[in-house]
Enzyme design. Sequence first.
Site, short mmCIF file in Angstrom:
data_model
loop_
_atom_site.label_atom_id
_atom_site.label_comp_id
_atom_site.label_asym_id
_atom_site.label_seq_id
_atom_site.Cartn_x
_atom_site.Cartn_y
_atom_site.Cartn_z
N ASP B 74 0.83 -1.21 0.00
CA ASP B 74 0.00 0.00 0.00
C ASP B 74 0.86 1.26 0.00
O ASP B 74 0.51 2.26 -0.62
CB ASP B 74 -0.93 0.00 1.21
CG ASP B 74 -2.15 -0.87 0.99
OD1 ASP B 74 -2.78 -0.75 -0.08
OD2 ASP B 74 -2.49 -1.68 1.88
N GLU B 105 -4.71 4.59 -0.93
CA GLU B 105 -3.68 3.60 -0.61
C GLU B 105 -2.97 4.00 0.69
O GLU B 105 -2.60 3.14 1.50
CB GLU B 105 -2.66 3.48 -1.74
CG GLU B 105 -3.22 2.95 -3.06
CD GLU B 105 -3.73 1.51 -3.02
OE1 GLU B 105 -3.56 0.84 -1.99
OE2 GLU B 105 -4.30 1.06 -4.02
N TYR B 112 -3.48 -0.55 8.67
CA TYR B 112 -2.76 -1.68 9.28
C TYR B 112 -2.10 -1.25 10.58
O TYR B 112 -2.05 -2.02 11.54
CB TYR B 112 -1.72 -2.26 8.31
CG TYR B 112 -2.37 -2.91 7.11
CD1 TYR B 112 -3.11 -4.08 7.25
CD2 TYR B 112 -2.29 -2.33 5.85
CE1 TYR B 112 -3.73 -4.67 6.16
CE2 TYR B 112 -2.91 -2.91 4.75
CZ TYR B 112 -3.63 -4.07 4.91
OH TYR B 112 -4.27 -4.65 3.84
N HIS B 202 -9.67 0.12 -8.19
CA HIS B 202 -8.37 0.57 -8.68
C HIS B 202 -7.89 -0.32 -9.84
O HIS B 202 -7.48 0.18 -10.89
CB HIS B 202 -7.31 0.53 -7.57
CG HIS B 202 -7.62 1.43 -6.40
ND1 HIS B 202 -6.86 1.46 -5.26
CD2 HIS B 202 -8.61 2.33 -6.20
CE1 HIS B 202 -7.37 2.34 -4.41
NE2 HIS B 202 -8.44 2.87 -4.96
#
Lengths: 169, 326
Positions: B74, B105, B112, B202
Amino acid sequence: MSALSALLEEARHRDGAPEHGQDQGHDDRREELPRGASDPVVVYFSSVSGNTHRFVEKLWARKVRLPLRTREEPPVMEEPYVLAVPTYGRPEGSGAVPPQVIKFLNVETNRKLLRGVLGAGNTNFGDKFCLAADKIAAKCEVPVLYKFELMGTGTDVTTVNEGLMNLWQ
Amino acid sequence: MMSEKVELLHHHVEAINWNRIQDPKDDEVWDRLTANFWLPEKVPLSNDVQSWNTLTDEEKDLTMKVFTGLTLLDTIQGTVGAVSLIPDAVTLHEEAVYTNIAFMESVHAKSYSSIFSTLASTKMIDEAFRWSRENEFLQRKADIVMDRYVGDDPLKKKVASTLLESFLFYSGFYLPMHFSSQAKLTNTADIIRLIIRDEAVHGYYIGYKYQRALEKESPEHQAELKDFTYDLLDELYENEIAYTESLYDGVGWTEEVKKFLHYNANKALNNLGYEALFPKEMTDVSPAILSALSPNADENHDFFSGSGSSYVIGKAVNTDDEDWDF
């Protein structure tokens, strides 16, 4: 050599003189409709990205593509058909059915002749996967015949071809 | 490294006019992406703490590694991949869509960290990030795509970007879907499902722009790009298999993950306009995983192979535009 390398070799061999988007996954995909069989009819909407178009063009059927522009008049069907439709729309599920499809189904004759729906989608969209097909089926009281992702696989094409043949017998 | 990451726009910039659209797909995808906008803070991650504590140490360690691996992808896509597509954009609206993709992104990458700070100790987090810097397969994956992002063929950049969005994430996405199918870490899985939804848009959009650009190329260059796509996929695939084995052999899930990779490689090829390559017997992801991904995917949606003849003809009801309130 990886499992993929072998498959890629096969694909490269199959391509010969590659033409974009025209490569065949399976040899049987482009067979003409067998003689004597009645022709299934598939009406479909596909945006300019063309995923649904690529799937439908491999079917043994007469095909009718709905106009891209909503202001164009939709076709009026004269015999039974199945409808192939991708899902668009927003997270809350509104706008799932393309407006061109709504316009087509607002013609009463078209609703009467609809035998079932083929849903195109992507499981990445979670519970909205093929939502347009589900909504149309519920609204028009016909079954969702099959769901496939993006351009569909060779297995999807074979299953739908066989299913349509049986449906039209 | 930072200064040479991406060659920034140096062409003349005009004011973007969203009332004059050259490619309706730009407008459609912008709407879709903005409607999908989310932030990890809205998901009650702390409800997963109890579930986290039921995982074995090996499963916890695997989770940390998988998520730092996803964080790296990402990060690459947010600060390099999506940005590198801007100079080649055909319309100003396409440029705007890439800025949206780049920003989301970065949201994914940060989410996370939200998961980590909720579930793990600082020591575990630091160790996992160190692992991500040192793991050869993860670093190789990053190197392969980064090489293409700094290359000078705009179409090859789009191929690399689409393969990252639609293929490379899935060795990682498998894990939270697996846990979710066992009713573990369900809030974490909710975040991952939001990420998976975004990545689909995307991959679809970048792949679409690839196909539009490809149409304008000579047949020779088209053939070269298809070869390039196959070669790049093969190179990434081989590395993904090694990465997958290094992560999942310990818990014994490697073969299942491979099926998930094959299934998604087919979809990545489709996004680029190419036929699926892996046959059904190599893509038969377990129904539990498919159902964790999409509750609609698991139900019987193959009417043809059922009893077959019980279809009903649609009953016409009086319908006008207002009735079609989808």
